[in-house]
Design an enzyme around this catalytic site. Structure first.
Site, PDB file in Angstrom:
ATOM      1  N   GLU A   1      25.038  -7.351 -19.801  1.00 58.70           N
ATOM      2  CA  GLU A   1      26.483  -7.207 -19.568  1.00 58.70           C
ATOM      3  C   GLU A   1      26.808  -7.584 -18.113  1.00 58.70           C
ATOM      4  OE1 GLU A   1      27.805  -3.436 -20.873  1.00 58.70           O
ATOM      5  OE2 GLU A   1      29.933  -3.937 -20.604  1.00 58.70           O
TER       6      GLU A   1
ATOM      7  N   ARG B   1       9.966   1.317 -26.691  1.00 62.38           N
ATOM      8  CA  ARG B   1       9.865   2.071 -27.947  1.00 62.38           C
ATOM      9  C   ARG B   1       9.453   1.185 -29.123  1.00 62.38           C
ATOM     10  NH1 ARG B   1      14.160   4.542 -25.268  1.00 62.38           N
ATOM     11  NH2 ARG B   1      15.593   3.121 -26.298  1.00 62.38           N
TER      12      ARG B   1
HETATM   13  P1  AMP Z   1      20.144  -4.663 -27.733  1.00 60.24           P
HETATM   14  O1  AMP Z   1      19.397  -5.700 -26.938  1.00 60.24           O
HETATM   15  O2  AMP Z   1      21.550  -4.487 -27.300  1.00 60.24           O
HETATM   16  O3  AMP Z   1      20.001  -4.862 -29.233  1.00 60.24           O
HETATM   17  O4  AMP Z   1      19.489  -3.270 -27.368  1.00 60.24           O
HETATM   18  C1  AMP Z   1      18.318  -2.897 -27.936  1.00 60.24           C
HETATM   19  C2  AMP Z   1      17.448  -2.102 -26.984  1.00 60.24           C
HETATM   20  O5  AMP Z   1      18.155  -1.093 -26.266  1.00 60.24           O
HETATM   21  C3  AMP Z   1      16.414  -1.387 -27.793  1.00 60.24           C
HETATM   22  O6  AMP Z   1      15.170  -1.524 -27.127  1.00 60.24           O
HETATM   23  C4  AMP Z   1      16.865   0.055 -27.860  1.00 60.24           C
HETATM   24  O7  AMP Z   1      15.776   0.887 -27.706  1.00 60.24           O
HETATM   25  C5  AMP Z   1      17.862   0.217 -26.718  1.00 60.24           C
HETATM   26  N1  AMP Z   1      19.146   0.812 -27.152  1.00 60.24           N
HETATM   27  C6  AMP Z   1      20.350   0.190 -27.163  1.00 60.24           C
HETATM   28  N2  AMP Z   1      21.320   0.995 -27.591  1.00 60.24           N
HETATM   29  C7  AMP Z   1      20.744   2.155 -27.903  1.00 60.24           C
HETATM   30  C8  AMP Z   1      21.215   3.407 -28.456  1.00 60.24           C
HETATM   31  N3  AMP Z   1      22.509   3.611 -28.748  1.00 60.24           N
HETATM   32  N4  AMP Z   1      20.311   4.389 -28.668  1.00 60.24           N
HETATM   33  C9  AMP Z   1      19.008   4.195 -28.379  1.00 60.24           C
HETATM   34  N5  AMP Z   1      18.492   3.061 -27.861  1.00 60.24           N
HETATM   35  C10 AMP Z   1      19.340   2.049 -27.628  1.00 60.24           C
END
Ligand code: AMP
Length: 176
Positions: free
Chosen positions: A99, A62
């Protein structure tokens, strides 16, 4: 209505997707409103106009949607950060911890040259793990992190703290 209010009214919350306890922020209704998408990209690009960004790197998948629009606003190239095995040319990779287990992201070897200033973009900041791995990948090839931007940032997961060592320029429009 401010842009943040408009986006909050447009982005849909899906509880317990893809697993129990996750509040998934669904941007598909935002994609239906392409004018609002363009306005969002403009607002995300604005704080970086005077920061000498050479390349925008968008994180799969995205991060591609607004990444190209942001690069257009900044009048610079866009490059894709993809999951391993997706890019056709020679790549450079970075592995990072999830995780459970680990994942790997890749970029084309010629996407960023030594000393170039790179803006990292994704649709949403959660734990910051993906954006941090992207920052490491960029530094590995001699690039400099000019900053990060996200349409949405989930506070409480300390994503910002993980990105701070790479750049203080962390911008998001919608905060939950
Ligand atoms: P992080 O690496 O934990 O910051 O996760 C970011 C990635 O996971 C991004 O590419 C987001 O599109 C997806 N993502 C994580 N949590 C969510 C959420 N609650 N809603 C939508 N997309 C999420």
């Amino acid at each position: 209505m401010t842009l943040e209010e408009k986006l909050k009214a447009t982005i849909r919350n899906i509880p317990d997707f893809p697993e129990p306890g996750i509040q998934f922020k669904d941007i598909t209704p935002l994609l239906s409103d392409t004018r609002l998408c363009a306005q969002t990209a403009k607002a995300l690009a604005e704080p970086f106009k005077e920061r000498g960004v050479d390349v925008v790197a968008g994180v799969e998948s995205r991060g591609f949607l607004f990444g190209v629009l942001i690069a257009y606003e900044l009048d610079c190239p866009f490059t894709m950060i993809r999951k391993s095995g997706k890019l056709p040319y020679k790549t450079v990779a970075q592995t990072y911890d999830l995780e459970y287990g680990s994942a790997s992201i890749e970029m084309h070897i010629d996407a960023i040259s030594e000393g170039q200033r790179v803006l990292i973009h994704d649709d949403l900041l959660a734990t910051g793990g993906t954006a941090k791995a992207t920052a490491e990948l960029i530094e590995k090839v001699g690039g400099k992190v000019a900053g990060f931007n996200f349409v949405v940032a989930l506070s409480g997961l300390n994503g910002q703290d993980r990105l701070q060592p790479y750049s203080d320029n962390i911008v998001s429009i919608v905060k939950y």
